[in-house]
Design a protein around this motif. Sequence first.
Motif, PDB file in Angstrom:
ATOM      1  N   GLU A  95     103.667   8.723 -95.015  1.00 45.47           N
ATOM      2  CA  GLU A  95     102.531   8.403 -95.888  1.00 45.47           C
ATOM      3  C   GLU A  95     101.916   9.693 -96.455  1.00 45.47           C
ATOM      4  O   GLU A  95     101.631   9.794 -97.651  1.00 45.47           O
ATOM      5  CB  GLU A  95     101.491   7.635 -95.040  1.00 45.47           C
ATOM      6  N   ALA A  96     101.759  10.685 -95.593  1.00 45.86           N
ATOM      7  CA  ALA A  96     101.148  11.949 -96.041  1.00 45.86           C
ATOM      8  C   ALA A  96     102.030  12.648 -97.067  1.00 45.86           C
ATOM      9  O   ALA A  96     101.536  13.157 -98.085  1.00 45.86           O
ATOM     10  CB  ALA A  96     100.906  12.859 -94.842  1.00 45.86           C
ATOM     11  N   ALA A  97     103.348  12.668 -96.819  1.00 46.43           N
ATOM     12  CA  ALA A  97     104.252  13.319 -97.768  1.00 46.43           C
ATOM     13  C   ALA A  97     104.189  12.622 -99.119  1.00 46.43           C
ATOM     14  O   ALA A  97     104.129  13.281-100.181  1.00 46.43           O
ATOM     15  CB  ALA A  97     105.682  13.304 -97.229  1.00 46.43           C
ATOM     16  N   ALA A  98     104.205  11.294 -99.098  1.00 47.42           N
ATOM     17  CA  ALA A  98     104.142  10.548-100.359  1.00 47.42           C
ATOM     18  C   ALA A  98     102.827  10.822-101.067  1.00 47.42           C
ATOM     19  O   ALA A  98     102.789  11.020-102.296  1.00 47.42           O
ATOM     20  CB  ALA A  98     104.317   9.056-100.096  1.00 47.42           C
ATOM     21  N   ALA A  99     101.722  10.849-100.303  1.00 48.31           N
ATOM     22  CA  ALA A  99     100.411  11.096-100.925  1.00 48.31           C
ATOM     23  C   ALA A  99     100.367  12.482-101.557  1.00 48.31           C
ATOM     24  O   ALA A  99      99.820  12.680-102.645  1.00 48.31           O
ATOM     25  CB  ALA A  99      99.309  10.949 -99.876  1.00 48.31           C
ATOM     26  N   GLU A 100     100.984  13.449-100.896  1.00 52.99           N
ATOM     27  CA  GLU A 100     100.878  14.843-101.369  1.00 52.99           C
ATOM     28  C   GLU A 100     101.836  15.157-102.511  1.00 52.99           C
ATOM     29  O   GLU A 100     101.541  16.011-103.344  1.00 52.99           O
ATOM     30  CB  GLU A 100     101.157  15.806-100.202  1.00 52.99           C
ATOM     31  N   ARG A 101     103.020  14.526-102.529  1.00 57.10           N
ATOM     32  CA  ARG A 101     104.002  14.939-103.544  1.00 57.10           C
ATOM     33  C   ARG A 101     104.986  13.820-103.884  1.00 57.10           C
ATOM     34  O   ARG A 101     106.224  14.011-103.870  1.00 57.10           O
ATOM     35  CB  ARG A 101     104.750  16.207-103.084  1.00 57.10           C
ATOM     36  N   LEU A 150     107.857  15.288 -94.821  1.00 61.34           N
ATOM     37  CA  LEU A 150     106.600  15.317 -94.073  1.00 61.34           C
ATOM     38  C   LEU A 150     105.468  15.886 -94.920  1.00 61.34           C
ATOM     39  O   LEU A 150     105.709  16.676 -95.839  1.00 61.34           O
ATOM     40  CB  LEU A 150     106.752  16.197 -92.828  1.00 61.34           C
ATOM     41  N   GLY A 151     104.246  15.504 -94.565  1.00 58.24           N
ATOM     42  CA  GLY A 151     103.080  16.129 -95.179  1.00 58.24           C
ATOM     43  C   GLY A 151     102.872  17.533 -94.644  1.00 58.24           C
ATOM     44  O   GLY A 151     103.485  17.929 -93.640  1.00 58.24           O
ATOM     45  N   ASP A 152     102.008  18.267 -95.294  1.00 61.01           N
ATOM     46  CA  ASP A 152     101.805  19.671 -94.909  1.00 61.01           C
ATOM     47  C   ASP A 152     101.344  19.801 -93.463  1.00 61.01           C
ATOM     48  O   ASP A 152     101.851  20.642 -92.713  1.00 61.01           O
ATOM     49  CB  ASP A 152     100.762  20.331 -95.843  1.00 61.01           C
ATOM     50  N   ALA A 153     100.359  18.996 -93.068  1.00 58.33           N
ATOM     51  CA  ALA A 153      99.845  19.095 -91.697  1.00 58.33           C
ATOM     52  C   ALA A 153     100.903  18.645 -90.694  1.00 58.33           C
ATOM     53  O   ALA A 153     101.052  19.232 -89.616  1.00 58.33           O
ATOM     54  CB  ALA A 153      98.574  18.253 -91.548  1.00 58.33           C
TER      55      ALA A 153
END
Lengths: 519, 519
Positions: free
Chosen positions: A258-264, A415-418
């Motif tokens: 979810e974070a990866a999709a939200a970020e990029r 993955l998202g940055d965090a």
Amino acid sequence: MAAAAAPVWSVDPRTGKRRAQVAEEATTDAVDAAVRAAHTARGALADRPPRAALLRRAADLLDAAGEEIVAAADAETALGSARLTGELARTTYQLRSFAAIVDEGGFLDVRIDRPDPGLTPPRPDLRRYKIPLGAVAVYAASNFPLAFSVPGGDTASALAAGCPVVVKAHPDHPATSELCAELLRRAATETGLPADVVGLVHGFRAGLDLVRHPLVAAAGFTGSVRGGRALYDAAAARPHPIPFHGEMGSLNPVVVTEAAAAERAERIGAGLAGSMTLGTGQFCVKPGLVLTPEGEAGDRLLASLTAATEATAATEAGVLLDHRMRDAFLDGVRSRAQLPGVQAPLAPGDGDGEHTVSAGFLTVPAARLAAGGPHDLLLEECFGPVTVVARYADDTEIGAVLARLPGNLTATLQLGDAESAGTDAAGRGARLLAEVTPLAGRVVVNGWPTGVAVAPAQHHGGPYPATTSTATSVGGTAIERWLRPVAYQDTPPALLPPELRDGNPLGLPCRIDGRPEGA
Amino acid sequence: MAAAAAPVWSVDPRTGKRRAQVAEEATTDAVDAAVRAAHTARGALADRPPRAALLRRAADLLDAAGEEIVAAADAETALGSARLTGELARTTYQLRSFAAIVDEGGFLDVRIDRPDPGLTPPRPDLRRYKIPLGAVAVYAASNFPLAFSVPGGDTASALAAGCPVVVKAHPDHPATSELCAELLRRAATETGLPADVVGLVHGFRAGLDLVRHPLVAAAGFTGSVRGGRALYDAAAARPHPIPFHGEMGSLNPVVVTEAAAAERAERIGAGLAGSMTLGTGQFCVKPGLVLTPEGEAGDRLLASLTAATEATAATEAGVLLDHRMRDAFLDGVRSRAQLPGVQAPLAPGDGDGEHTVSAGFLTVPAARLAAGGPHDLLLEECFGPVTVVARYADDTEIGAVLARLPGNLTATLQLGDAESAGTDAAGRGARLLAEVTPLAGRVVVNGWPTGVAVAPAQHHGGPYPATTSTATSVGGTAIERWLRPVAYQDTPPALLPPELRDGNPLGLPCRIDGRPEGA
């Protein structure tokens, strides 16, 4: 009078028409002759220097004939000269890499134990290294007429190990196979070796004869699960079974958090389009299943995937390797699209209606995949420019889908940055890494699985059906497939192979009493 | 109500009488439960320190229970307390050796490649090591109730690799198996691990269930060609085939040169008698075929062999592991002795006529062996205290016999002084070494193959039927059978396993860009 041998035709996949007859299918007698010739030639590869010279000379001759090779391969495979020029560079780099590996000699895995009479049982002088298995069979792949065919990784690693090779050509590129075999055989004679360190045979029946031949000591294969398993079974059923290293099918799952999709979302969608359409989707590491979150970020990802795939269509000819593959691709897409809950926001299509296809993707709720049943079809590889996007509601659904997957060559995490930094509260990156590691031989993070680097640490293999053994077919350790250890006990110094003599005269990496020398 | 499970009896081979019921044969459900328990326990072995602690604790507990173990094993196997005390020492040394191997970590084969965007294809950051395969099956051997059974090399190497083990006990020593399994499971709980990292099942059918179980990831076997091949075939026929490392039969040929016989016929005859009668001839590396020159020196060798074998008979009880083996030995000797040209200067006999056997040997002209046909029976292993001496006329006959041999665990040369020094005109030592190397996994010069050292450079394996894979079941590299490589591509530092992090925080042997670190 012998029956006429069946002709082998070179076919243009852009038209489906025969170009020329380039060879004949090998009879059982012809296979026997090729294997015996290779077996007889094995002594010429016993020492390392001639092997390294052969590999380098082969690379030089292939490079010098580059234009001719690329033209021959393009005419039979429609892969295009840009891709094939790159593949040839990869192929000759691979040959030279194995020459360097032969020079370095770490693959011999030299181990020397000094005697110790105080142990139970007493330890004698023991010296171990690895020796070549003998003549080996190599089965060429459809989708890499060079890098996984006659002059490809199996041939390079086997010759590096000291094993003569008989290649079974792939019917999609017999003319390219003949041309490359001729160059390899010329490289042998130009370095003072018998030409028969490399042989070539054509024909389905010849492939079976080859794996069953008593003098064939091992086999390497790249291709479909059906073909690979049939040959694996034949290898295992021999009176004297042999190692069979088959690289077969792989779904290559991708998990987008979810974070990866939200970020990029846009970058991931475009990257996915590039990876799954590369080489018209005809890579064993094509991402075939992409776990993508439901909701807005996932929707953006799909929009980007759609746009980028459509853009690719403008530059890709969409010709598959042969018309049988085109039929299988269209059938495979059709049967998958008919499953309940499956949608086709960008349906893969039949291109010009006769010779080409167009790229696209399907979507399905992850819960459907987790439930099994007819949707298990979506967990099988579909060769060609298509991927399946499974939309998930939460981490539990990701886990439920991953639990259903067979073995793979690769698994990819976006993955998202965090999450990448390990600073998210859920520790999701580490958890997902642990979850996908049992499924694959290579784990890619924030990248794409296509583009398998030829490198010492590469691993191109994975749990069945990705491969039939724990070995790799790409990278430095691919040489290990063609060797077996032998230990010499209390052998007088004068009789020891130079690799095992005191004082390490050849300067090989070595373990003494179990520890790396100098450690 | 479930059907009553079949009882498992401990039997005294000195009388053929049942001693006690010690267990029940495992039903298919019981095998399933054991495998699932082992599979569930695998996470507890993920890190190396608990594995090393387990192996050391197991060695300590076995040593502490030494008297009880030796008594239990002797009652079931008649191997005698001296031999079994030595075997226990070997077994606990082996467990501790693998603990040291776990600590050192070289078996992880860590390889790190730094990125290089200039290559074709570009090289990403790649980091590879080896991970455990999962729960594995181990099939215990009849002839080593400790060192190749429950606490033996397969168990030790698998636990060292991080793989839980389910052992299929050998029916010749079920009580010893129960006792050792209990100690191993106690060692696990005492080091904070689940007891189920080691499981034990009894029964022929259980053995087949085990190799077919979907959660069994690999298998190790020591035993007969017939039993091993049946399990190998079952492993290969699975929907997902698994590695099967079977150590089966071996003839272990010996070549005595004319010069060696002339120089030390008596010593060679006595050494051969000791090696072929050791453990009442029940070793997989027993020398089973001895190429000996015709003429006076060879005659002296046979006289010495006769005298030394007769002397051994005075101290060896001559009880085989079970009465089935006794029958097979007597039948095997009888059918061999009936072949044309075979003589029995010291005929192996039926000992007390009921429970024991006596050692002996047969002779045959080498030309008979070279001719094949019914004499091929002499090229098959005959388990027990017998060897076949083939008398040869010249080097050509040696070569003709060697050319007919199947794969072996060992091959042994007895050379003259000049041949050992490489100073004889014929260069016979080097030539014979090259001739026997393709036939075996270990070559012994001027010694005997019995007494397989537990050592880093040991190799206990060989061409089929000696083993079904190129791996070893004794020595440091036996751990490699239970591992597979995995590569991590462009994985963020925070997510990498500690073994693969920059700066080598665990101090592991490592290759950077293909070269040993520091090289």
